[in-house]
Motif scaffolding. Structure first.
Motif, PDB file in Angstrom:
ATOM      1  N   GLU A 129     -41.255 -32.718   8.709  1.00  0.00           N
ATOM      2  CA  GLU A 129     -41.777 -34.077   8.554  1.00  0.00           C
ATOM      3  C   GLU A 129     -41.113 -34.756   7.363  1.00  0.00           C
ATOM      4  O   GLU A 129     -40.736 -34.104   6.388  1.00  0.00           O
ATOM      5  CB  GLU A 129     -43.292 -34.040   8.340  1.00  0.00           C
ATOM      6  N   TRP A 130     -41.006 -36.084   7.432  1.00  0.00           N
ATOM      7  CA  TRP A 130     -40.379 -36.862   6.357  1.00  0.00           C
ATOM      8  C   TRP A 130     -41.098 -36.640   5.035  1.00  0.00           C
ATOM      9  O   TRP A 130     -42.322 -36.637   4.973  1.00  0.00           O
ATOM     10  CB  TRP A 130     -40.387 -38.350   6.701  1.00  0.00           C
ATOM     11  N   ARG A 131     -40.303 -36.445   3.994  1.00  0.00           N
ATOM     12  CA  ARG A 131     -40.824 -36.360   2.626  1.00  0.00           C
ATOM     13  C   ARG A 131     -39.948 -37.217   1.726  1.00  0.00           C
ATOM     14  O   ARG A 131     -38.727 -37.241   1.863  1.00  0.00           O
ATOM     15  CB  ARG A 131     -40.804 -34.905   2.123  1.00  0.00           C
ATOM     16  N   GLU A 132     -40.575 -37.880   0.790  1.00  0.00           N
ATOM     17  CA  GLU A 132     -39.834 -38.755  -0.131  1.00  0.00           C
ATOM     18  C   GLU A 132     -38.842 -37.971  -0.985  1.00  0.00           C
ATOM     19  O   GLU A 132     -37.825 -38.520  -1.406  1.00  0.00           O
ATOM     20  CB  GLU A 132     -40.801 -39.531  -1.021  1.00  0.00           C
ATOM     21  N   ASP A 133     -39.098 -36.684  -1.242  1.00  0.00           N
ATOM     22  CA  ASP A 133     -38.159 -35.932  -2.074  1.00  0.00           C
ATOM     23  C   ASP A 133     -36.813 -35.699  -1.377  1.00  0.00           C
ATOM     24  O   ASP A 133     -35.838 -35.322  -2.014  1.00  0.00           O
ATOM     25  CB  ASP A 133     -38.780 -34.633  -2.587  1.00  0.00           C
ATOM     26  N   PHE A 134     -36.723 -35.955  -0.061  1.00  0.00           N
ATOM     27  CA  PHE A 134     -35.428 -35.908   0.618  1.00  0.00           C
ATOM     28  C   PHE A 134     -34.468 -36.925  -0.010  1.00  0.00           C
ATOM     29  O   PHE A 134     -33.279 -36.661  -0.156  1.00  0.00           O
ATOM     30  CB  PHE A 134     -35.561 -36.231   2.111  1.00  0.00           C
ATOM     31  N   VAL A 135     -34.990 -38.074  -0.370  1.00  0.00           N
ATOM     32  CA  VAL A 135     -34.171 -39.142  -0.955  1.00  0.00           C
ATOM     33  C   VAL A 135     -33.593 -38.678  -2.293  1.00  0.00           C
ATOM     34  O   VAL A 135     -32.398 -38.831  -2.556  1.00  0.00           O
ATOM     35  CB  VAL A 135     -34.976 -40.446  -1.111  1.00  0.00           C
ATOM     36  N   ASP A 136     -34.424 -38.082  -3.134  1.00  0.00           N
ATOM     37  CA  ASP A 136     -33.952 -37.577  -4.431  1.00  0.00           C
ATOM     38  C   ASP A 136     -32.900 -36.494  -4.255  1.00  0.00           C
ATOM     39  O   ASP A 136     -31.894 -36.464  -4.974  1.00  0.00           O
ATOM     40  CB  ASP A 136     -35.122 -37.035  -5.254  1.00  0.00           C
ATOM     41  N   ALA A 137     -33.110 -35.592  -3.291  1.00  0.00           N
ATOM     42  CA  ALA A 137     -32.152 -34.509  -3.049  1.00  0.00           C
ATOM     43  C   ALA A 137     -30.806 -35.077  -2.594  1.00  0.00           C
ATOM     44  O   ALA A 137     -29.742 -34.586  -3.010  1.00  0.00           O
ATOM     45  CB  ALA A 137     -32.707 -33.535  -2.019  1.00  0.00           C
ATOM     46  N   CYS A 138     -30.835 -36.114  -1.781  1.00  0.00           N
ATOM     47  CA  CYS A 138     -29.586 -36.737  -1.327  1.00  0.00           C
ATOM     48  C   CYS A 138     -28.882 -37.462  -2.473  1.00  0.00           C
ATOM     49  O   CYS A 138     -27.655 -37.414  -2.585  1.00  0.00           O
ATOM     50  CB  CYS A 138     -29.854 -37.667  -0.155  1.00  0.00           C
ATOM     51  N   ARG A 139     -29.646 -38.114  -3.335  1.00  0.00           N
ATOM     52  CA  ARG A 139     -29.049 -38.771  -4.506  1.00  0.00           C
ATOM     53  C   ARG A 139     -28.350 -37.718  -5.386  1.00  0.00           C
ATOM     54  O   ARG A 139     -27.217 -37.919  -5.841  1.00  0.00           O
ATOM     55  CB  ARG A 139     -30.110 -39.521  -5.301  1.00  0.00           C
ATOM     56  N   GLU A 140     -29.021 -36.596  -5.603  1.00  0.00           N
ATOM     57  CA  GLU A 140     -28.430 -35.515  -6.401  1.00  0.00           C
ATOM     58  C   GLU A 140     -27.157 -34.970  -5.757  1.00  0.00           C
ATOM     59  O   GLU A 140     -26.186 -34.663  -6.455  1.00  0.00           O
ATOM     60  CB  GLU A 140     -29.447 -34.396  -6.601  1.00  0.00           C
ATOM     61  N   LEU A 141     -27.160 -34.851  -4.436  1.00  0.00           N
ATOM     62  CA  LEU A 141     -25.967 -34.378  -3.733  1.00  0.00           C
ATOM     63  C   LEU A 141     -24.795 -35.323  -3.966  1.00  0.00           C
ATOM     64  O   LEU A 141     -23.689 -34.884  -4.305  1.00  0.00           O
ATOM     65  CB  LEU A 141     -26.251 -34.252  -2.236  1.00  0.00           C
ATOM     66  N   GLY A 142     -25.016 -36.613  -3.790  1.00  0.00           N
ATOM     67  CA  GLY A 142     -23.946 -37.583  -4.015  1.00  0.00           C
ATOM     68  C   GLY A 142     -23.420 -37.533  -5.437  1.00  0.00           C
ATOM     69  O   GLY A 142     -22.208 -37.576  -5.672  1.00  0.00           O
ATOM     70  N   MET A 143     -24.338 -37.415  -6.400  1.00  0.00           N
ATOM     71  CA  MET A 143     -23.932 -37.352  -7.803  1.00  0.00           C
ATOM     72  C   MET A 143     -23.157 -36.073  -8.102  1.00  0.00           C
ATOM     73  O   MET A 143     -22.126 -36.111  -8.780  1.00  0.00           O
ATOM     74  CB  MET A 143     -25.157 -37.447  -8.714  1.00  0.00           C
TER      75      MET A 143
END
Length: 154
Positions: A129-143
């Motif tokens: 299920e969707w979780r907001e922490d997916f967004v943070d994990a993707c930001r960290e990946l890009g960085m």
């Protein structure tokens, strides 16, 4: 001369757009100065885009236990032109998986193994299920990828 990071991401929904945009935001963090970032749909990305990049981030949804048709189309069009020209290319992968993402991961890894691309890290699999922490994990990946490229670590 700035290094180039290419993000090839399938984003068919608002949530997957948020993941793609988070990867982009991380890659464009203000402290990363020597990297030019380009984001394309798999349908728009060409072999020339990949050849111009020093690293690639791939993003896909899990579709029937496999990668999206859009990412598969990208590989179908680009595999042969890239085969002998991009060996060792650093890449990272993120998957938005409603289930476990293993078939999707296996499908992508089979293709990039054939291309002889080099994984920067384990794939990021945003499971369930969707979780907001997916967004943070993707930001960290890009960085992570852009910073590594910037300092010459990848």
């Amino acid at each position: 001369m700035p290094k180039r990071l290419l993000i090839v991401a399938h984003a068919p929904s608002r949530n997957t757009e948020r993941l793609r945009d988070a990867v982009l935001a991380g890659a464009r963090a203000p402290e990363i100065e020597g990297v030019k970032v380009e984001t394309l749909s798999p349908f728009a990305a060409t072999p020339e885009h990949v050849l111009a990049a020093q690293a690639v981030i791939l993003g896909t949804t899990e579709n029937l236990g496999y990668m999206s048709g859009a990412l598969k189309d990208f590989f179908d069009r680009c595999y042969s032109p890239l085969l002998e020209r991009t060996q060792g290319l650093p890449y990272a992968l993120y998957i938005r998986a409603g289930h476990d993402g293993t078939g999707t991961r296996r499908g992508v890894e089979t293709i990039v193994t054939g291309l002889r691309w080099r994984a920067i890290r384990e794939p990021l699999i945003c499971r369930g299920e969707w979780r907001e922490d997916f967004v943070d994990a993707c930001r960290e990946l890009g960085m992570l990828v852009a910073a590594g490229l910037d300092v010459g670590a990848i």
